[in-house]
Design a protein around this motif. Sequence first.
Motif, short mmCIF file in Angstrom:
data_model
loop_
_atom_site.label_atom_id
_atom_site.label_comp_id
_atom_site.label_asym_id
_atom_site.label_seq_id
_atom_site.Cartn_x
_atom_site.Cartn_y
_atom_site.Cartn_z
N VAL A 1 0.85 -1.19 0.00
CA VAL A 1 0.00 0.00 0.00
C VAL A 1 0.88 1.25 0.00
O VAL A 1 1.86 1.35 0.75
CB VAL A 1 -0.95 0.01 1.22
CG1 VAL A 1 -1.70 1.32 1.33
CG2 VAL A 1 -1.92 -1.15 1.13
N ILE A 2 0.52 2.20 -0.85
CA ILE A 2 1.27 3.45 -1.00
C ILE A 2 0.55 4.56 -0.26
O ILE A 2 -0.67 4.69 -0.34
CB ILE A 2 1.39 3.83 -2.49
CG1 ILE A 2 2.16 2.76 -3.25
CG2 ILE A 2 2.06 5.20 -2.66
CD1 ILE A 2 2.11 2.92 -4.76
N GLY A 3 1.32 5.39 0.44
CA GLY A 3 0.75 6.54 1.11
C GLY A 3 1.75 7.67 1.16
O GLY A 3 2.95 7.46 1.01
N ALA A 4 1.25 8.87 1.33
CA ALA A 4 2.13 10.02 1.48
C ALA A 4 2.88 9.88 2.80
O ALA A 4 2.36 9.31 3.76
CB ALA A 4 1.33 11.31 1.46
N TYR A 5 4.10 10.38 2.84
CA TYR A 5 4.89 10.33 4.07
C TYR A 5 5.39 11.73 4.39
O TYR A 5 5.97 12.40 3.53
CB TYR A 5 6.08 9.37 3.92
CG TYR A 5 6.94 9.32 5.14
CD1 TYR A 5 6.50 8.70 6.30
CD2 TYR A 5 8.20 9.92 5.16
CE1 TYR A 5 7.29 8.67 7.44
CE2 TYR A 5 8.99 9.89 6.28
CZ TYR A 5 8.53 9.26 7.42
OH TYR A 5 9.31 9.23 8.55
N GLN A 6 5.15 12.14 5.61
CA GLN A 6 5.61 13.45 6.09
C GLN A 6 6.52 13.20 7.29
O GLN A 6 6.04 12.87 8.36
CB GLN A 6 4.40 14.30 6.47
CG GLN A 6 4.76 15.69 6.92
CD GLN A 6 5.29 16.53 5.77
OE1 GLN A 6 4.93 16.36 4.62
NE2 GLN A 6 6.18 17.43 6.08
N PRO A 7 7.82 13.31 7.13
CA PRO A 7 8.74 12.98 8.23
C PRO A 7 8.48 13.77 9.50
O PRO A 7 8.65 13.25 10.59
CB PRO A 7 10.13 13.28 7.68
CG PRO A 7 9.98 13.68 6.28
CD PRO A 7 8.53 13.77 5.95
#
Length: 77
Positions: A55-61
């Motif tokens: 599953v792909i999702g946005a990542y915000q460190p």
Amino acid sequence: MITFQEAYKKLLKQFPGKEARKYVDYNGYYIFLLENKNSFNSLDSMYAVNKKTGVIGAYQPTNDKNAKEFFKLWNKK
């Protein structure tokens, strides 16, 4: 479990015209920094691919409670 290559192919299928400038294997995810292939003025985006599910999702460190760990790993590459 999917491989890095499989994860990258999924990302490119979902985001055509982009390429990964950098990636890390972090906390059960492949984290990619994507940029537009043909544009120098684009904003780069980070995406996470779950290694178990794909599953792909946005990542915000900055939203990661272990951001220091992430950046330590990210800056090593």
